[in-house]
Design an enzyme around this catalytic site. Structure first.
Site, short mmCIF file in Angstrom:
data_model
loop_
_atom_site.label_atom_id
_atom_site.label_comp_id
_atom_site.label_asym_id
_atom_site.label_seq_id
_atom_site.Cartn_x
_atom_site.Cartn_y
_atom_site.Cartn_z
N SER A 255 8.89 4.07 5.28
CA SER A 255 7.46 3.76 5.36
C SER A 255 6.68 4.95 5.89
O SER A 255 7.24 5.86 6.50
CB SER A 255 7.24 2.55 6.28
OG SER A 255 7.98 1.44 5.84
N CYS B 3 0.83 -1.21 0.00
CA CYS B 3 0.00 0.00 0.00
C CYS B 3 0.87 1.26 0.00
O CYS B 3 0.43 2.33 -0.43
CB CYS B 3 -0.93 0.00 1.21
SG CYS B 3 -0.07 -0.11 2.81
N GLU C 150 7.41 0.01 11.15
CA GLU C 150 6.36 -1.00 11.04
C GLU C 150 6.99 -2.38 10.84
O GLU C 150 7.77 -2.58 9.90
CB GLU C 150 5.43 -0.69 9.87
CG GLU C 150 4.39 0.37 10.19
CD GLU C 150 3.27 -0.13 11.08
OE1 GLU C 150 3.42 -1.20 11.69
OE2 GLU C 150 2.25 0.55 11.17
N ASP D 181 -16.50 -0.60 11.63
CA ASP D 181 -15.18 -0.80 11.03
C ASP D 181 -14.10 -0.94 12.08
O ASP D 181 -13.18 -1.76 11.96
CB ASP D 181 -14.83 0.36 10.09
CG ASP D 181 -15.69 0.35 8.84
OD1 ASP D 181 -16.28 -0.70 8.54
OD2 ASP D 181 -15.76 1.41 8.16
N MET D 182 -14.17 -0.11 13.13
CA MET D 182 -13.16 -0.15 14.18
C MET D 182 -13.20 -1.48 14.93
O MET D 182 -12.15 -1.97 15.37
CB MET D 182 -13.36 1.01 15.15
CG MET D 182 -12.23 1.16 16.16
SD MET D 182 -10.59 1.39 15.42
CE MET D 182 -10.76 3.07 14.82
#
Length: 425
Positions: free
Chosen positions: A115, A56, A120, A198-199
């Site tokens: 990133s 992504c 990450e 969504d969370m």
């Protein structure tokens, strides 16, 4: 730049800093499609060593080619083509790096310094997966492998010698870290997801990745709870059984956002009594809130809302940015060491040829001298020095003073010669 393994390296791509999200979405290649793209790079671009990293944050090709300039231009056109856009429109968003710059970039990417979120941990795994696909496709040559293995070693040093991976940097990772601080290893805990926003799904996936596998989902609408439970491989429970589920849960995440509290103070008090005051970690991700705020006053109930978790995440990001300075130092050291090793390898054939040449001249001198050692050594010295002497005289006769001085300085360094004037001082 001379034609060495490093000089033939090229990286072409688009990342979160150079390009728009729309372009990266257009460029994105699913893992299943990577072998086909690598085959196109072989057949259409003539590459024999290449890997494709598609995430992504970035889509980029790292390759080795005898003409990195031409290769970079071809790869830029190739990426524009797979994104179905005009190369002119992508030109300002696609970067090309060659040689040492490409090495430095590759090391920084593997170390997660390039990133959106520095440090990450999954980035190195993505690079390793891309390398496996390149290897399986027969595109992993020795020169490219040397760079990739160097990047892996660099990432390992960054992880072990700096604090770049420490501290949560997102709301979900903040929740996971706080739960670990309270409960320890999460593989011994039980989790409850209340609601299907969504969370809720994001938090569930984060906790599962952290080791919490015993997870239950409940929601006011049973069909939605069933759907989420299937997606995350969890157990679904009717909403009217929430109080009972609360008693058996160590981690509770809510994302209902209703007009009334989904979890009340009395329910939490009852759950704590039944749990013999074993602590409960609660995350209220509902908007408006799902958990009665007074719950936070209970001694063994630890209630966090999204604002609380965001503050923790901001602190983690600041810590990682500070650690990044030390990590960049490690990258610089690893790149320098890698370049030094590759330079030594690139020089090896010339050194071998020099030794073979000297040995051939020695054999000729011995044969010509007929066993006379003194004559053999004089012949050998003359033959060894013939070509360098002719070269120096030729340069001097052409009047190329700069080349003569450079050649003379190189000979003095190669043979440890000292100027008589300097030795007299």
């Amino acid at each position: 730049m001379t034609d060495t393994a490093v000089s033939r390296l090229v990286v072409v791509g688009a990342n979160h800093r150079s390009s728009s999200l729309a372009l990266r979405d257009a460029l994105f290649v699913e893992d299943a499609a990577v072998p086909g793209v690598l085959a196109m790079l072989r057949d259409r671009c003539g590459l024999t060593q290449a890997m494709l990293l598609s995430t992504c944050d970035r889509v980029e090709v790292m390759a080795v080619d005898a003409d990195p300039g031409a290769c970079g231009a071809a790869l830029s056109r190739f990426l524009a083509e797979i994104a179905c856009i005009d190369p002119a429109d992508a030109a300002g968003q696609i970067y090309t790096l060659t040689g040492e710059d490409a090495v430095h970039h590759g090391f920084a990417v593997a170390a997660s310094l390039d990133s959106q979120i520095i440090g990450e941990p999954h980035v190195l795994g993505q690079v390793k997966a891309a390398w496996r696909l390149a290897r399986d496709a027969g595109m992993a040559g020795a020169e490219l492998e040397a760079v990739v293995q160097g990047a892996f070693a660099c990432a390992k040093r960054v992880r072990s010698e700096t604090a770049i991976a420490q501290g949560p940097v997102s709301v979900a990772s903040s929740a996971v870290q706080t739960a670990r601080d309270l409960h320890g290893d999460l593989d011994r805990t039980r989790g409850l997801i209340v609601g299907t926003g969504d969370m809720a799904e994001l938090m569930a996936e984060a906790f599962q990745a952290a080791g919490l596998t015993r997870l239950t989902v409940t929601a006011p609408r049973d069909t939605l709870a069933d759907g989420l439970a299937r997606r995350i491989d969890a157990h679904a429970l009717p909403f009217d059984q929430l109080p009972e589920a609360l008693r058996g849960s160590d981690v509770v995440v809510t994302a209902v956002g209703g007009r009334t509290y989904a979890i009340t103070l009395e329910q939490v008090r009852d759950a704590l009594r039944k749990r013999r005051q074993r602590p409960i970690f609660l995350v209220d991700a509902g908007i408006p809130g799902d958990i009665e705020p007074a719950v936070n006053r209970e001694e063994n109930a630890f209630l966090y809302d999204l604002d609380d978790l965001e503050h923790i995440a901001l602190s983690g990001r600041a810590g990682r940015e500070a650690a990044a300075r030390a990590a960049w130092d490690v990258v610089g050291q690893e790149v320098a060491a890698f370049l030094k090793r590759r330079a030594a390898r690139d020089a090896a054939p010339a050194i071998t040829a020099l030794r073979d040449h000297a040995e051939a001249l020695r054999a000729e001198a011995l044969a010509a001298a007929g066993g006379d050692a003194d004559k053999a050594t004089r012949l050998l010295v003359n033959r060894l020095l013939h070509e360098p002497s002719c070269f120096l005289r030729d340069v001097a006769e052409r009047g190329d003073e700069d080349t003569r001085r450079a050649a003379e300085a190189l000979l003095r360094r190669l043979f440890a010669l000292h100027d008589d004037k300097e030795s007299d001082r």
